[in-house]
Design a protein around this motif. Structure first.
Motif, PDB file in Angstrom:
ATOM      1  N   ASP A 125       7.444  -0.965   1.538  1.00 52.41           N
ATOM      2  CA  ASP A 125       7.946  -1.199   0.185  1.00 52.41           C
ATOM      3  C   ASP A 125       9.461  -1.307   0.265  1.00 52.41           C
TER       4      ASP A 125
ATOM      5  N   GLY B 216       5.030   7.581 -11.038  1.00 54.14           N
ATOM      6  CA  GLY B 216       5.033   8.259  -9.744  1.00 54.14           C
ATOM      7  C   GLY B 216       4.782   7.235  -8.656  1.00 54.14           C
TER       8      GLY B 216
ATOM      9  N   LYS C 148      -1.796  -6.584  -4.997  1.00 54.04           N
ATOM     10  CA  LYS C 148      -2.486  -5.467  -5.635  1.00 54.04           C
ATOM     11  C   LYS C 148      -2.848  -5.836  -7.062  1.00 54.04           C
TER      12      LYS C 148
ATOM     13  N   LYS D 156       4.720  -5.988   2.892  1.00 54.92           N
ATOM     14  CA  LYS D 156       3.326  -6.238   3.290  1.00 54.92           C
ATOM     15  C   LYS D 156       2.787  -7.429   2.506  1.00 54.92           C
TER      16      LYS D 156
ATOM     17  N   SER E 143      -1.928   5.218   0.027  1.00 55.22           N
ATOM     18  CA  SER E 143      -3.099   5.808   0.686  1.00 55.22           C
ATOM     19  C   SER E 143      -2.689   6.607   1.908  1.00 55.22           C
TER      20      SER E 143
ATOM     21  N   TRP F 270      -6.493  -3.806  -3.554  1.00 54.90           N
ATOM     22  CA  TRP F 270      -5.763  -4.714  -2.666  1.00 54.90           C
ATOM     23  C   TRP F 270      -6.565  -5.968  -2.369  1.00 54.90           C
TER      24      TRP F 270
HETATM   25  P1  AMP Z   1      -2.387   2.340  -2.280  1.00 58.97           P
HETATM   26  O1  AMP Z   1      -2.322   2.596  -0.831  1.00 58.97           O
HETATM   27  O2  AMP Z   1      -3.527   1.463  -2.670  1.00 58.97           O
HETATM   28  O3  AMP Z   1      -2.322   3.584  -3.077  1.00 58.97           O
HETATM   29  O4  AMP Z   1      -1.102   1.494  -2.669  1.00 58.97           O
HETATM   30  C1  AMP Z   1       0.186   1.952  -2.420  1.00 58.97           C
HETATM   31  C2  AMP Z   1       1.172   0.887  -2.765  1.00 58.97           C
HETATM   32  O5  AMP Z   1       1.153   0.630  -4.183  1.00 58.97           O
HETATM   33  C3  AMP Z   1       2.600   1.250  -2.456  1.00 58.97           C
HETATM   34  O6  AMP Z   1       2.921   1.075  -1.092  1.00 58.97           O
HETATM   35  C4  AMP Z   1       3.347   0.292  -3.373  1.00 58.97           C
HETATM   36  O7  AMP Z   1       3.396  -1.012  -2.830  1.00 58.97           O
HETATM   37  C5  AMP Z   1       2.442   0.273  -4.617  1.00 58.97           C
HETATM   38  N1  AMP Z   1       2.927   1.279  -5.587  1.00 58.97           N
HETATM   39  C6  AMP Z   1       2.499   2.541  -5.755  1.00 58.97           C
HETATM   40  N2  AMP Z   1       3.203   3.171  -6.730  1.00 58.97           N
HETATM   41  C7  AMP Z   1       4.113   2.274  -7.181  1.00 58.97           C
HETATM   42  C8  AMP Z   1       5.161   2.312  -8.165  1.00 58.97           C
HETATM   43  N3  AMP Z   1       5.403   3.390  -8.908  1.00 58.97           N
HETATM   44  N4  AMP Z   1       5.884   1.187  -8.333  1.00 58.97           N
HETATM   45  C9  AMP Z   1       5.656   0.062  -7.610  1.00 58.97           C
HETATM   46  N5  AMP Z   1       4.692  -0.026  -6.671  1.00 58.97           N
HETATM   47  C10 AMP Z   1       3.938   1.057  -6.443  1.00 58.97           C
END
Ligand code: AMP
Length: 556
Positions: A421, A328, A442, A438, A332, A447
């Motif tokens: 992304d 999925g 991660k 960005k 945030s 982050w």
């Molecule tokens: P966060 O705000 O910490 O939940 O991180 C969100 C970010 O995690 C997204 O903008 C993506 O860069 C990365 N991310 C989340 N889900 C995926 C996924 N299924 N595949 C690749 N990157 C992901």
């Protein structure tokens, strides 16, 4: 002609989409259904309702009121679930405090959110000891002893279970404007301090309904009323992906694992019959390794993976052990869910076709508009090849970064939320993330800000220039590495480059996850046409070994 509106009779109830209403049906259908906490506690939904009332009463006794921010620092627990409901239902704002940030950042987020009451697990007492003097707005701390012996800290107003037991379960919750803020938390940005996002009652109710919807589609792996739910994502992070709200709305059995301990997680899974969880890839690897050690069968366990890309190698490892694994996508800023994977319509039912579909980034969930656009905001062709930025609109996206108009404007440039992304989209709407605009890394779900690390390293003797980039890592999804240009005659080592980072970890300004385990020395850093360091090129140059081999290592 103007739009037409109904003319409600005077007594027609204007039903607000407030979080408390997620409980309405569950309490009728599932009063005796269980909530389990580790091997310590189990109680029914009927008692959950009472415990939510008690928490609201005890918070009010401590001075809580509508609009106040109340912070929680706890592991995944029934207490967190109670706070997910009680705090917003009182009209207060729940701050789910990211306890993995450095102490200075945690203090910053508490001050920025104006948190006045904190519920704190005893594991975080040392953190609170360190930061409380710099958080003058905090006027009450409730200690969560979680069965541990020992005195309460002097600053605690009481212990969670004791205060809860003494408080009345009959709190006079009322309906109010569904646009009131329900939750807030902080996400680490490219530069500067963590950024606050917030979500309203209406947004979270709609997110709950929409997240549940794809699970109901036929032939798709999903969450149903017979499932047993256990989160394996921290509840401080984006509402544990919103699933505690979904599970509670459905009235299903829920199991909360507390601090993650692989053996306890597997014990709970076996004993309680857990059938639905979600986590980042790093946690799935931990679970698989622990299961192998004890020879556990993981059949019948559906795991939704997000936060980072799900590799086909990891999908295979889990599937081999009987799990169903689905990826999925969200962030945030988006509450979080934007997309979930599903099998292709008309697929041949083979493992290969399942793997190809279920390890994509996903297809949008109901009510989510996703576009993949070029720099002029033109849609790229839906050919599964052309790359562009994912921009989105949905009812549950944060409207701003709290108190940060400049970054809010960038986030919402052109009326679409910019995810930063980079992805492709195909003719059936399947999205695949390929890169990230960005400049953040991660690792294990957390982050790291590359610019902060570069600033710290830049002054190190022997380092002329430095770029910090994320490279794929089988265990942590990504790890930071420093690409260094040595000063004339100098030979920087991992130890010398890490020294300023270690100092920053020690004084609480950066997280220990930021320490490097690799540096690379180059003659010159590549630059883009506008003279910026070309991190895309560096990432391509220093990408790690193929994930499949490395995953096998990590699992072994
Ligand atoms: P966060 O705000 O910490 O939940 O991180 C969100 C970010 O995690 C997204 O903008 C993506 O860069 C990365 N991310 C989340 N889900 C995926 C996924 N299924 N595949 C690749 N990157 C992901």
């Amino acid at each position: 002609m103007p739009l037409r509106f109904a003319e409600p009779t005077e007594d027609a109830y204007r039903f607000p989409l407030t979080i408390g209403h997620l409980l309405d049906a569950a309490l009728v259908t599932s009063g005796e259904q269980e909530i389990v906490y580790r091997d310590q506690l189990r109680f029914s939904y009927r008692e959950l309702k009472q415990r939510i009332g008690r928490l609201a009463t005890l918070l009010t006794d401590l001075g809580a009121e509508e609009g106040m921010t109340i912070g929680v620092m706890d592991w995944d627990s029934h207490r967190y679930l109670e706070a997910y409901f009680a705090v917003p239902m009182m009209g207060a704002v729940l701050q789910t405090v990211n306890v993995r940030l450095s102490p200075a950042q945690v203090a910053y987020t508490l001050n920025h959110a104006s948190a006045e009451i904190l519920l704190v697990h005893h594991d975080f007492f040392p953190l609170i000891d360190a930061i409380l003097p710099s958080c003058p707005k905090v006027k009450a701390v409730v200690a969560i002893m979680d069965g541990a012996e020992g005195d309460l800290p002097a600053y605690a107003k009481g212990e969670y279970e004791a205060l809860s037991a003494a408080a009345s379960p009959d709190f006079p919750f009322r309906d109010f404007d569904e646009n009131a803020v329900a939750t807030t938390f902080y996400t680490t940005g490219t530069t500067g301090n963590p950024k606050g996002v917030c979500f309203t009652h209406r947004q979270l109710v709609l997110h709950t309904l929409a997240c549940n919807a794809p699970f109901g589609s036929t032939a798709q792996p999903g969450l149903g009323v017979d499932d047993v739910y256990m989160p394996l994502t921290p509840m401080f992070h984006v509402h544990a992906w919103g699933i505690p709200y979904v599970a509670t709305m459905l009235g299903i059995k829920q199991v909360y694992p507390g601090r993650y301990e692989p053996d306890l997680i597997l014990d709970l899974r076996e004993r309680e019959g857990v059938s639905f969880s979600h986590c980042v890839p790093t946690i799935l690897q931990m679970v698989l390794a622990a299961a192998d050690k004890r020879g556990s069968d993981l059949s019948g366990w559906l795991m939704t993976i997000g936060g980072a890309a799900l590799t086909q190698a990891l999908w295979r490892e889990g599937t081999k052990r009987g799990m169903t694994i689905v990826a999925g996508y969200g962030m945030s800023e988006t509450a979080p869910t934007l997309a979930l994977c599903r099998r292709r319509f008309g697929a041949d039912g083979s493992e290969e076709s399942d793997m190809a579909a279920l390890t994509m980034t996903g297809v949008p969930v109901p009510l989510v508009s996703i576009r993949i656009v070029d720099e002029q905001m033109r849609d790229v062709p839906a050919d599964g090849k052309t790359r562009g930025e994912i921009v989105t609109r949905a009812p549950w996206l944060t409207p701003c970064y709290t108190g940060d108009p400049d970054n809010s404007k960038l986030l919402w440039k052109g009326g679409w939320l910019h995810t930063q992304d980079v992805a492709t989209i195909d003719a059936e709407g399947y999205i695949q993330i390929k890169d990230r605009l960005k400049d953040v890394i991660k690792t294990g779900g957390e982050w790291i800000c590359s610019l902060t690390l570069e600033d710290l390293i830049a002054g190190t003797e022997g380092v002329a220039e430095v770029a910090v980039i994320g490279v794929p890592d089988a265990r942590w999804s990504e790890r930071p590495i420093a690409v260094v240009v040595a000063a004339a005659g100098a030979t920087p080592t991992l130890a010398t480059v890490n020294a300023p980072l270690q100092a920053a970890v020690d004084d609480g300004t950066i997280s220990r996850f930021a320490l490097l385990d690799r540096i690379e020395t180059v003659d010159a850093l590549p630059k883009t046409s506008v003279g910026k360091i070309d991190k895309k090129l560096l990432r391509a140059q220093f990408a790690a070994a193929p994930a499949s081999e490395a995953v096998a290592d990590a699992v072994a």
